[in-house]
Write a protein that holds these residues in place. Structure first.
Motif, PDB file in Angstrom:
ATOM      1  N   HIS A 154       0.842  -1.198   0.000  1.00 32.80           N
ATOM      2  CA  HIS A 154       0.000   0.000   0.000  1.00 32.80           C
ATOM      3  C   HIS A 154       0.875   1.246   0.000  1.00 32.80           C
ATOM      4  O   HIS A 154       2.044   1.193   0.383  1.00 32.80           O
ATOM      5  CB  HIS A 154      -0.902   0.014   1.238  1.00 32.80           C
ATOM      6  N   LEU A 155       0.302   2.358  -0.413  1.00 35.43           N
ATOM      7  CA  LEU A 155       1.031   3.619  -0.409  1.00 35.43           C
ATOM      8  C   LEU A 155       1.547   3.915   1.004  1.00 35.43           C
ATOM      9  O   LEU A 155       2.672   4.376   1.182  1.00 35.43           O
ATOM     10  CB  LEU A 155       0.121   4.758  -0.892  1.00 35.43           C
ATOM     11  N   ALA A 156       0.718   3.593   2.013  1.00 36.09           N
ATOM     12  CA  ALA A 156       1.108   3.864   3.410  1.00 36.09           C
ATOM     13  C   ALA A 156       2.370   3.099   3.802  1.00 36.09           C
ATOM     14  O   ALA A 156       3.139   3.553   4.652  1.00 36.09           O
ATOM     15  CB  ALA A 156      -0.049   3.499   4.349  1.00 36.09           C
ATOM     16  N   ASP A 157       2.582   1.928   3.180  1.00 31.64           N
ATOM     17  CA  ASP A 157       3.814   1.163   3.469  1.00 31.64           C
ATOM     18  C   ASP A 157       5.038   1.974   3.047  1.00 31.64           C
ATOM     19  O   ASP A 157       6.044   2.020   3.752  1.00 31.64           O
ATOM     20  CB  ASP A 157       3.813  -0.179   2.723  1.00 31.64           C
ATOM     21  N   PHE A 158       4.941   2.580   1.865  1.00 35.16           N
ATOM     22  CA  PHE A 158       6.049   3.423   1.384  1.00 35.16           C
ATOM     23  C   PHE A 158       6.220   4.623   2.308  1.00 35.16           C
ATOM     24  O   PHE A 158       7.321   4.991   2.692  1.00 35.16           O
ATOM     25  CB  PHE A 158       5.769   3.903  -0.050  1.00 35.16           C
ATOM     26  N   GLU A 159       5.094   5.227   2.639  1.00 36.94           N
ATOM     27  CA  GLU A 159       5.110   6.452   3.433  1.00 36.94           C
ATOM     28  C   GLU A 159       5.811   6.234   4.772  1.00 36.94           C
ATOM     29  O   GLU A 159       6.662   7.025   5.189  1.00 36.94           O
ATOM     30  CB  GLU A 159       3.665   6.909   3.663  1.00 36.94           C
ATOM     31  N   ARG A 160       5.469   5.124   5.430  1.00 34.89           N
ATOM     32  CA  ARG A 160       6.060   4.806   6.733  1.00 34.89           C
ATOM     33  C   ARG A 160       7.554   4.517   6.635  1.00 34.89           C
ATOM     34  O   ARG A 160       8.286   4.677   7.612  1.00 34.89           O
ATOM     35  CB  ARG A 160       5.358   3.579   7.342  1.00 34.89           C
ATOM     36  N   ALA A 161       8.010   4.064   5.446  1.00 35.79           N
ATOM     37  CA  ALA A 161       9.417   3.654   5.306  1.00 35.79           C
ATOM     38  C   ALA A 161      10.344   4.839   5.056  1.00 35.79           C
ATOM     39  O   ALA A 161      11.559   4.704   5.132  1.00 35.79           O
ATOM     40  CB  ALA A 161       9.544   2.646   4.173  1.00 35.79           C
ATOM     41  N   ILE A 162       9.757   5.997   4.747  1.00 33.52           N
ATOM     42  CA  ILE A 162      10.607   7.151   4.421  1.00 33.52           C
ATOM     43  C   ILE A 162      11.245   7.733   5.688  1.00 33.52           C
ATOM     44  O   ILE A 162      10.552   8.018   6.669  1.00 33.52           O
ATOM     45  CB  ILE A 162       9.793   8.234   3.665  1.00 33.52           C
ATOM     46  N   THR A 163      12.579   7.841   5.647  1.00 33.32           N
ATOM     47  CA  THR A 163      13.339   8.383   6.777  1.00 33.32           C
ATOM     48  C   THR A 163      14.284   9.453   6.215  1.00 33.32           C
ATOM     49  O   THR A 163      14.363   9.615   4.993  1.00 33.32           O
ATOM     50  CB  THR A 163      14.212   7.292   7.450  1.00 33.32           C
ATOM     51  N   PRO A 164      15.044  10.153   7.062  1.00 29.24           N
ATOM     52  CA  PRO A 164      16.014  11.121   6.521  1.00 29.24           C
ATOM     53  C   PRO A 164      17.069  10.453   5.626  1.00 29.24           C
ATOM     54  O   PRO A 164      17.729  11.126   4.843  1.00 29.24           O
ATOM     55  CB  PRO A 164      16.650  11.713   7.787  1.00 29.24           C
ATOM     56  N   GLN A 165      17.244   9.151   5.770  1.00 30.68           N
ATOM     57  CA  GLN A 165      18.245   8.452   4.930  1.00 30.68           C
ATOM     58  C   GLN A 165      17.695   8.063   3.554  1.00 30.68           C
ATOM     59  O   GLN A 165      18.445   7.642   2.686  1.00 30.68           O
ATOM     60  CB  GLN A 165      18.742   7.169   5.626  1.00 30.68           C
ATOM     61  N   THR A 166      16.397   8.181   3.376  1.00 27.73           N
ATOM     62  CA  THR A 166      15.810   7.736   2.101  1.00 27.73           C
ATOM     63  C   THR A 166      16.256   8.642   0.965  1.00 27.73           C
ATOM     64  O   THR A 166      16.225   9.872   1.092  1.00 27.73           O
ATOM     65  CB  THR A 166      14.261   7.755   2.186  1.00 27.73           C
ATOM     66  N   ARG A 167      16.674   8.013  -0.139  1.00 33.10           N
ATOM     67  CA  ARG A 167      17.083   8.769  -1.323  1.00 33.10           C
ATOM     68  C   ARG A 167      16.132   8.567  -2.503  1.00 33.10           C
ATOM     69  O   ARG A 167      16.016   9.428  -3.363  1.00 33.10           O
ATOM     70  CB  ARG A 167      18.489   8.343  -1.783  1.00 33.10           C
ATOM     71  N   LEU A 168      15.520   7.388  -2.547  1.00 34.12           N
ATOM     72  CA  LEU A 168      14.826   6.998  -3.775  1.00 34.12           C
ATOM     73  C   LEU A 168      13.653   6.085  -3.454  1.00 34.12           C
ATOM     74  O   LEU A 168      13.746   5.225  -2.585  1.00 34.12           O
ATOM     75  CB  LEU A 168      15.850   6.208  -4.615  1.00 34.12           C
ATOM     76  N   LEU A 169      12.534   6.289  -4.187  1.00 37.19           N
ATOM     77  CA  LEU A 169      11.480   5.274  -4.200  1.00 37.19           C
ATOM     78  C   LEU A 169      11.661   4.516  -5.515  1.00 37.19           C
ATOM     79  O   LEU A 169      11.883   5.138  -6.558  1.00 37.19           O
ATOM     80  CB  LEU A 169      10.090   5.903  -4.130  1.00 37.19           C
ATOM     81  N   VAL A 170      11.585   3.197  -5.438  1.00 35.44           N
ATOM     82  CA  VAL A 170      11.892   2.391  -6.623  1.00 35.44           C
ATOM     83  C   VAL A 170      10.714   1.517  -6.999  1.00 35.44           C
ATOM     84  O   VAL A 170      10.101   0.862  -6.147  1.00 35.44           O
ATOM     85  CB  VAL A 170      13.134   1.496  -6.364  1.00 35.44           C
ATOM     86  N   ARG A 171      10.410   1.517  -8.309  1.00 32.74           N
ATOM     87  CA  ARG A 171       9.411   0.604  -8.870  1.00 32.74           C
ATOM     88  C   ARG A 171      10.147  -0.273  -9.854  1.00 32.74           C
ATOM     89  O   ARG A 171      10.925   0.221 -10.674  1.00 32.74           O
ATOM     90  CB  ARG A 171       8.381   1.402  -9.678  1.00 32.74           C
ATOM     91  N   VAL A 172       9.929  -1.575  -9.777  1.00 30.23           N
ATOM     92  CA  VAL A 172      10.536  -2.469 -10.761  1.00 30.23           C
ATOM     93  C   VAL A 172       9.409  -3.132 -11.518  1.00 30.23           C
ATOM     94  O   VAL A 172       8.517  -3.734 -10.913  1.00 30.23           O
ATOM     95  CB  VAL A 172      11.433  -3.538 -10.093  1.00 30.23           C
TER      96      VAL A 172
END
Ligand code: PLP
Length: 479
Positions: free
Chosen positions: A213-231
């Motif tokens: 879910h979108l919320a899964d991505f949202e919760r995973a974002i931290t100051p260390q996050t650089r990229l969201l990836v779709r394969v």
């Protein structure tokens, strides 16, 4: 008897005597001079081995040991040594993008473009207008911008290299967030998690295999996050109780957090196959329109060019890649760029692309058209096959896209089905593949050899007939 054997072997001419014989020199003239002595030595060694294997018929021996015959044998051996190891084969598997058979055959214009650039010098990194140093990427960037609707584009050696470069340039030392349903392995030990590790990126997996879910991505974002990836799960599909956030939702989330959304498309269609009822492959332009910042895709899958990896998207994210130290290691060759330039030109018109680019043409060719070509081949081969006691029929089959693209698509096609009376299907299949003429690679199914005509290119008919006839002649000799 022992005396005879020795004298017959002693009767073989010495190399220096052969070299003095004008007939030998003439026979060897087409091969380089440095190869004459080793070739003659090889020919003599072969004759000695023939003798050792059992005294041949004296008449045959006399014929094989004349200076001319030894020279011809030497020439044959040298030719075999000089022959290219990488050589053409006929693909009758029906798999259009057959990775083991070199993936995409190139368009005539791409081949001409390669030859034109290969023969001499080119403006590879030379700006003819200004006389200053230019960029090798400039030759295809404008076309890629137009076809993908992208601000900027870069080319590297293959899509695996593109994935590595994107991750290294945009996320090294940081985290990249990917759905658990998209941790793809594409074969040849290329797995997304391993490439992440190689690029120095910490992989953050979110969601479950079937649902993210979108919320899964949202919760995973931290100051260390650089990229969201779709394969793009190009070589498999998760069906049933499934969910993935849309590209639009993911793009909005990335941008709200000052991040980039990167999509590895795998095949990357520039042609709308789905609009022709072939599969559901998203086009590159559709991904960028949905808000993806950077996409990567292959040059020799659905695109139908030479092996290459294409990176397209927003200039802000592409610029750091141009200057990345890996770029030099991954940069494409001029031959690749020549092929890509010519292939991309054909995409300026859909009908032109379908006519000109072999991959697009093969994938869009109708069943009726393949069946007509199959019928013509069957008629040409019928009497030869009958004489060799091979039953020849035409059969309905399903062609595949291959190359890990559109795995569930089956294209209705037509094949020659061969069954030999006296040898197994496996033997016939092997004979076709190992024929000294151009090898024929078919498929084995239901105790027969299937030759799917969809992947036989226009102009290869005579070559196929010649190879099949050579196998038939061999079979006739064996019966
Ligand atoms: C094929 C593929 C690649 C690798 O592309 P190459 O051009 O073969 O290096 C990477 N990712 C996905 C999803 C693919 O389908």
């Amino acid at each position: 008897m022992a005396q005879d054997r020795r004298s017959a072997l002693r009767g073989l001419p010495a190399v220096h005597r052969l070299l003095g014989d004008p007939a030998v020199r003439e026979a060897l003239a087409p091969i380089p001079g440095g190869l004459w002595v080793p070739a003659l030595q090889d020919a003599l060694a072969e004759l000695r081995a023939m003798w050792a294997a059992g005294s041949p018929d004296p008449a045959v021996w006399a014929k094989e040991t004349t200076a001319e015959a030894i020279a011809a044998r030497a020439r044959g051996l040298a030719d075999r040594k000089l022959a290219a190891h990488l050589r053409p084969v006929l693909n009758l598997t029906g798999t259009v993008l057959h990775t083991n058979l070199g993936r995409a055959p190139l368009s005539k214009r791409a081949i001409q473009a390669i030859c034109a650039v290969a023969e001499g010098y080119s403006n590879l990194e030379f700006d003819l207008a200004s006389g200053e140093r230019g960029s090798r990427h400039a030759h295809v960037e404008r076309r890629l911008q137009a076809l993908c609707g992208a601000e900027a584009a870069l080319v590297v050696n293959n899509n695996a290299a593109a994935v590595l470069l994107v991750l290294s340039a945009l996320a090294a030392g940081g985290e990249a967030v990917v759905s658990r349903g998209q941790l793809v392995e594409i074969g040849g030990s290329f797995r997304i998690p391993d490439v992440m590790a190689q690029a120095g990126v910490r992989l953050v997996e979110v969601g479950a295999t079937n649902k993210t879910h979108l919320a899964d991505f949202e919760r995973a974002i931290t100051p260390q996050t650089r990229l969201l990836v779709r394969v793009h799960t190009s070589n498999y599909r998760i069906v049933g109780f499934t969910e993935q956030p849309s590209l639009r939702e993911l793009a909005a989330l990335a941008h709200r957090n000052g991040l980039a959304l990167y999509e590895d498309l795998g095949s990357g269609a520039l042609f709308d196959f789905a609009a022709r009822g072939i599969g559901d492959e998203p086009t590159v332009a559709a991904s960028l329109r949905a808000g993806v910042d950077v996409v990567t895709f292959s040059g020799d899958k659905l695109l139908g060019s030479a092996q290459a990896g294409i990176i397209a998207g927003a200039a802000k994210w592409i610029e750091p890649m141009r200057k990345h130290p890996l770029m030099r290691a991954l940069r494409p060759d001029k031959l690749t760029l020549a092929a890509l330039d010519a292939t991309l030109a054909a995409y300026s018109d859909d009908a032109w692309a379908a006519e000109e680019i072999p991959v697009v043409r093969m994938l869009t060719e109708s069943y009726e058209s393949v069946a007509t070509r199959c019928r013509a081949l069957a008629e040409r081969l019928r009497s030869t096959m009958e004489a060799a006691q091979v039953r020849l029929e035409e059969a309905d089959v399903a062609s595949r896209v291959g190359g890990g693209a559109l795995p569930q698509v089956e294209l209705p096609s037509r094949a020659l089905r061969l069954r030999a009376a006296h040898v197994s299907a496996q033997q016939l299949f092997d004979d076709l593949r190992t024929v000294p003429a151009v090898p024929v690679v078919g498929r084995l199914a239901q105790d027969a050899v299937l030759l799917d005509v969809r992947t036989l290119l226009p102009g290869q008919e005579d070559t196929l007939v010649h190879s099949v006839e050579a196998v038939a002649a061999h079979l006739r000799a064996r019966v």
